[in-house]
Motif scaffolding. Sequence first.
Motif, PDB file in Angstrom:
ATOM      1  N   PRO A  18      -2.128  -6.121  -2.459  1.00  0.00           N
ATOM      2  CA  PRO A  18      -1.178  -5.880  -3.552  1.00  0.00           C
ATOM      3  C   PRO A  18      -1.578  -4.703  -4.440  1.00  0.00           C
ATOM      4  O   PRO A  18      -0.725  -3.930  -4.880  1.00  0.00           O
ATOM      5  CB  PRO A  18      -1.202  -7.189  -4.348  1.00  0.00           C
ATOM      6  CG  PRO A  18      -1.715  -8.224  -3.401  1.00  0.00           C
ATOM      7  CD  PRO A  18      -2.632  -7.511  -2.450  1.00  0.00           C
ATOM      8  N   TYR A  22      -2.794  -0.112 -12.113  1.00  0.00           N
ATOM      9  CA  TYR A  22      -2.994  -1.200 -11.154  1.00  0.00           C
ATOM     10  C   TYR A  22      -2.586  -2.581 -11.676  1.00  0.00           C
ATOM     11  O   TYR A  22      -2.592  -3.544 -10.922  1.00  0.00           O
ATOM     12  CB  TYR A  22      -4.461  -1.245 -10.708  1.00  0.00           C
ATOM     13  CG  TYR A  22      -4.822  -0.174  -9.690  1.00  0.00           C
ATOM     14  CD1 TYR A  22      -4.338  -0.245  -8.381  1.00  0.00           C
ATOM     15  CD2 TYR A  22      -5.641   0.902 -10.018  1.00  0.00           C
ATOM     16  CE1 TYR A  22      -4.664   0.711  -7.434  1.00  0.00           C
ATOM     17  CE2 TYR A  22      -5.974   1.872  -9.071  1.00  0.00           C
ATOM     18  CZ  TYR A  22      -5.485   1.765  -7.783  1.00  0.00           C
ATOM     19  OH  TYR A  22      -5.808   2.719  -6.846  1.00  0.00           O
ATOM     20  N   ARG A  73      -6.111   6.498  -6.289  1.00  0.00           N
ATOM     21  CA  ARG A  73      -4.890   6.703  -7.085  1.00  0.00           C
ATOM     22  C   ARG A  73      -4.753   8.157  -7.533  1.00  0.00           C
ATOM     23  O   ARG A  73      -3.664   8.697  -7.609  1.00  0.00           O
ATOM     24  CB  ARG A  73      -4.927   5.782  -8.299  1.00  0.00           C
ATOM     25  CG  ARG A  73      -3.587   5.586  -8.969  1.00  0.00           C
ATOM     26  CD  ARG A  73      -2.579   4.951  -8.027  1.00  0.00           C
ATOM     27  NE  ARG A  73      -1.702   4.010  -8.682  1.00  0.00           N
ATOM     28  CZ  ARG A  73      -1.196   2.941  -8.107  1.00  0.00           C
ATOM     29  NH1 ARG A  73      -1.465   2.674  -6.853  1.00  0.00           N
ATOM     30  NH2 ARG A  73      -0.403   2.143  -8.766  1.00  0.00           N
ATOM     31  N   ASP A 115      -0.304  -1.544  -3.091  1.00  0.00           N
ATOM     32  CA  ASP A 115       1.136  -1.583  -2.782  1.00  0.00           C
ATOM     33  C   ASP A 115       1.402  -1.948  -1.328  1.00  0.00           C
ATOM     34  O   ASP A 115       2.393  -1.494  -0.744  1.00  0.00           O
ATOM     35  CB  ASP A 115       1.793  -0.216  -3.087  1.00  0.00           C
ATOM     36  CG  ASP A 115       1.576   0.189  -4.521  1.00  0.00           C
ATOM     37  OD1 ASP A 115       1.639  -0.702  -5.389  1.00  0.00           O
ATOM     38  OD2 ASP A 115       1.314   1.388  -4.770  1.00  0.00           O
ATOM     39  N   ASN A 116       0.517  -2.700  -0.749  1.00  0.00           N
ATOM     40  CA  ASN A 116       0.628  -3.101   0.645  1.00  0.00           C
ATOM     41  C   ASN A 116       0.817  -1.893   1.575  1.00  0.00           C
ATOM     42  O   ASN A 116       1.454  -1.991   2.621  1.00  0.00           O
ATOM     43  CB  ASN A 116       1.787  -4.095   0.829  1.00  0.00           C
ATOM     44  CG  ASN A 116       1.607  -4.934   2.083  1.00  0.00           C
ATOM     45  OD1 ASN A 116       0.483  -5.120   2.554  1.00  0.00           O
ATOM     46  ND2 ASN A 116       2.697  -5.412   2.651  1.00  0.00           N
ATOM     47  N   ASP A 117       0.257  -0.768   1.158  1.00  0.00           N
ATOM     48  CA  ASP A 117       0.360   0.458   1.954  1.00  0.00           C
ATOM     49  C   ASP A 117      -0.807   0.459   2.960  1.00  0.00           C
ATOM     50  O   ASP A 117      -1.972   0.617   2.585  1.00  0.00           O
ATOM     51  CB  ASP A 117       0.272   1.664   1.007  1.00  0.00           C
ATOM     52  CG  ASP A 117       0.309   2.994   1.741  1.00  0.00           C
ATOM     53  OD1 ASP A 117       0.120   3.015   2.985  1.00  0.00           O
ATOM     54  OD2 ASP A 117       0.501   4.017   1.069  1.00  0.00           O
TER      55      ASP A 117
END
Length: 534
Positions: A346, A328, A278, A349-351
């Motif tokens: 999740p 988060y 992050r 962010d499903n990145d």
Amino acid sequence: MNVPHWYKNAVFYEVYVRAFYDSSGDGHGDLRGLTQKLDYLQDLGVDCLWLMPTYPSPLKDDGYDIADYCGIHPSYGTLDDFKSLLDAAHARNIRIIMDLVLNHTSDQHPWFQAARADRNSPYRDYYVWSDTDDKYRGARIIFVDTEKSNWTWDPVAGQFFWHRFYSSQPDLNYDNPAVQEEILNVISFWLDMGVDGFRADAVPYLFEREGTNCENLPETHVLLKRLRQFIDENYPGRILLCEANQWPREVRPYFGNDDEFHMAFHFPLMPRIFMSIRRGDAEPIRWVLEQTPSIPNNTQWCTFLRNHDELTLEMVSEEDRQWMWNEYAPDPRMRLNLGIRRRLAPLLDNDRRRIELANSLLFTMPGSPIVYYGDEIGMGDNILLHDRNGVRTPMQWNIGFNAGFSNAGEIYAPVIDNSVFKLREVNVETQHGDPSSLLQTMQRMIAARKKHLTLGCGNLEWLDCGTRSVAAYSRAFRRERLVILNNLSDSQQSVNIKISGQTFTDVLKNKKFEAVNGQLQISLQPYEYLWLEG
Ligand code: NOJ
């Protein structure tokens, strides 16, 4: 040349049997279902399964409340099913370890029922009783969202009993030699059947002593050394994996002098992987690895990104915990106790880039990695479900009825299918046929990881690459060296590393890089990772 022990280079996989595959059509996954899916796990490349508890249990804590240590919960099958699962797994070179819940039983266990009913019962002293609720004040409460005290009044017994988790999970009294004997018998029962070892639940809390926090006490280590000695003498080659959610310096004694646990989870590393990603900064990971003492040669850390519990934030500072929650778990429903009840995809962010990057870190850090079922296909979660159930939903096999998990009209929890986590993308069958899928990428990572002993056995050296946005380190063992680069940031990063060697090959994509005048210069795309051999 000595071959390192199997668990040092193994890839582990955590299975929630209820979620995996329902062979009987009752809406709950079972042991036969898991047996039918072993080919999938073999194909994925995993070496060892850790099964969450499959014992008879009232399921107040999903099986971590055991009512019979030597049985199988009827909804999971029978002891014969378990034996068949073991045989089928072993035939595929897959080992199986099971959960061993030492600290407590269910209040439905016959020992507790006998104990509460009669002060003179030999079972009374199997548990920890008191006339008052003010002993062991130094012990914290773990399930802070539900429990107010570690003592609960039992009207039948006419005394309070001690419990570190739910009040339906009375703690066993290990000061009683009979309890120690019982547990040795349980261990023998399963190892005789062929189980390859145990993930030992909640080991820091086995004893209570006034004036302490009742964690990691010397008596606990004496007992654990006894269990290990028993296993070494009678069942060499089987392993013990320690669940101690503690700082590395506190976990270190659980390895003993190679005479306690073979493996232990590295709890503090996990949240720092998420922090580093992050923040686009390698420092949190670097810091925690610096705090991590060396461990005996034959022992190993077990690293993980997610498991069946909340993502625990017990091993971060108060300030970092608030930061992690803000970043988060923006929705308060995502929070539970001192953690975050969400799955890997999740959280990120499903990145796809960040999911792969997190796994790159997992597979290349010191330790043996464990993958939580469903994370290899990027499954979503469901924060509307109670407790930790939102991360324990059915495995998604295909786009069919109930995602191919079960043909029952009603299943134990709904399948995840929403606008972000679409079932038509997040299922095994679809991803199996797509070389660019997360599943196939995970498969390639696992294969590469297993091919390179360095990743399991090598030491780690941080490399100066000119930016903290890239976690750059080398891993070396015998004559093999890997240089690992992880771009933690969302921007392109150029690294320049002073290094010996000439040609470096990415073991995942087979791309080649040349060092010029002892300098390796590489430009990394946002969240790109490279595992370079050379
Ligand atoms: C740790 C387990 O992982 C968790 O699921 C359980 O609730 C507690 N121990 C109590 O057994």
